[in-house]
Design a protein around this motif. Sequence first.
Motif, PDB file in Angstrom:
ATOM      1  N   ALA A  94       0.829  -1.208   0.000  1.00  0.00           N
ATOM      2  CA  ALA A  94       0.000   0.000   0.000  1.00  0.00           C
ATOM      3  C   ALA A  94       0.860   1.253   0.000  1.00  0.00           C
ATOM      4  N   TYR A  95       0.369   2.279  -0.681  1.00  0.00           N
ATOM      5  CA  TYR A  95       1.033   3.575  -0.675  1.00  0.00           C
ATOM      6  C   TYR A  95      -0.030   4.665  -0.666  1.00  0.00           C
ATOM      7  N   ALA A  96       0.247   5.736   0.067  1.00  0.00           N
ATOM      8  CA  ALA A  96      -0.726   6.816   0.220  1.00  0.00           C
ATOM      9  C   ALA A  96      -0.694   7.757  -0.983  1.00  0.00           C
ATOM     10  N   ARG A  97      -1.879   8.140  -1.459  1.00  0.00           N
ATOM     11  CA  ARG A  97      -1.962   9.094  -2.553  1.00  0.00           C
ATOM     12  C   ARG A  97      -1.301  10.418  -2.169  1.00  0.00           C
ATOM     13  N   GLU A  98      -1.417  10.801  -0.909  1.00  0.00           N
ATOM     14  CA  GLU A  98      -0.795  12.045  -0.456  1.00  0.00           C
ATOM     15  C   GLU A  98       0.718  12.004  -0.644  1.00  0.00           C
ATOM     16  N   ASP A  99       1.320  10.838  -0.401  1.00  0.00           N
ATOM     17  CA  ASP A  99       2.774  10.716  -0.561  1.00  0.00           C
ATOM     18  C   ASP A  99       3.169  10.651  -2.029  1.00  0.00           C
ATOM     19  N   ARG A 144       5.252  16.368  -6.969  1.00  0.00           N
ATOM     20  CA  ARG A 144       5.703  17.760  -6.922  1.00  0.00           C
ATOM     21  C   ARG A 144       7.226  17.825  -6.916  1.00  0.00           C
ATOM     22  N   GLU A 145       7.851  16.949  -6.148  1.00  0.00           N
ATOM     23  CA  GLU A 145       9.314  16.962  -6.046  1.00  0.00           C
ATOM     24  C   GLU A 145       9.978  16.573  -7.359  1.00  0.00           C
ATOM     25  N   LEU A 146       9.401  15.595  -8.042  1.00  0.00           N
ATOM     26  CA  LEU A 146       9.983  15.102  -9.293  1.00  0.00           C
ATOM     27  C   LEU A 146       9.483  15.861 -10.513  1.00  0.00           C
ATOM     28  N   ASP A 147       8.454  16.682 -10.312  1.00  0.00           N
ATOM     29  CA  ASP A 147       7.843  17.447 -11.398  1.00  0.00           C
ATOM     30  C   ASP A 147       7.361  16.524 -12.519  1.00  0.00           C
ATOM     31  N   ARG A 148       6.577  15.520 -12.136  1.00  0.00           N
ATOM     32  CA  ARG A 148       6.019  14.587 -13.110  1.00  0.00           C
ATOM     33  C   ARG A 148       4.735  13.979 -12.551  1.00  0.00           C
TER      34      ARG A 148
END
Length: 222
Positions: free
Chosen positions: A70-75, A81-85
């Motif tokens: 599982a991974y959070a959509r917020e993360d 934003r950090e990767l600009d993609r």
Amino acid sequence: MKLLSVNVGRPESVPYTDQPQGLTGIGKRPVDGPVRITAPGPKGVGASGVSGDAVCDTRHHGGDEQAVYAYAREDLDDWARELDRHLPNGFFGENLTTDGLEVSGALIGERWRIGSQVVLEVTSGRIPCRTFQGHMGERGWVRRFTRKGVTGAYLRVIEAGEIQAGDPVEIVHRPDHGVTAALQFRAVTTERELLPRLLAAGPALHPEAMETARKYVARYGD
């Protein structure tokens, strides 16, 4: 808290994996409708706990202790934003993309009820690998992901059943030991001095992490 998507991967031939046949299922995509979740069996034999999802390298992935990721959509949004993609649901290889749920900060042994049938239990954070690096196509990705330490969470299946996008997620059990998936990840990667703390999580902890912690304590004490 809810489930935004259930994501599955199909075997794909790529140049960046050391899987013997050069296959990976890391490129997961959301699916429509209900999906069956079951315990797949021991690592090395069992694959994914998510019906229709490919785990191509069972040496390192899948099995009962890593049945679901599982991974959070917020993360994901933070990384985007950090990767600009753009990072669509499933792009990190996660089976479950969640909304409103603290995933990397979930406690080892924490249990989630998803929908009306399924209960999952957190076992560990995710260790980045060469295949993840190649899939992302980002220079130094393994190091970068490790430094950030927002790992997502692997889960074992406590109660099998069906889930689907939109299902509510409820935390039905939360231990009091303070050992999170993110802390477990740091302990087995960059901050080995944290390993003794993992023992407080007890049998809910991924057995490989438990063995690593016990060996550390036997050698260096707690």
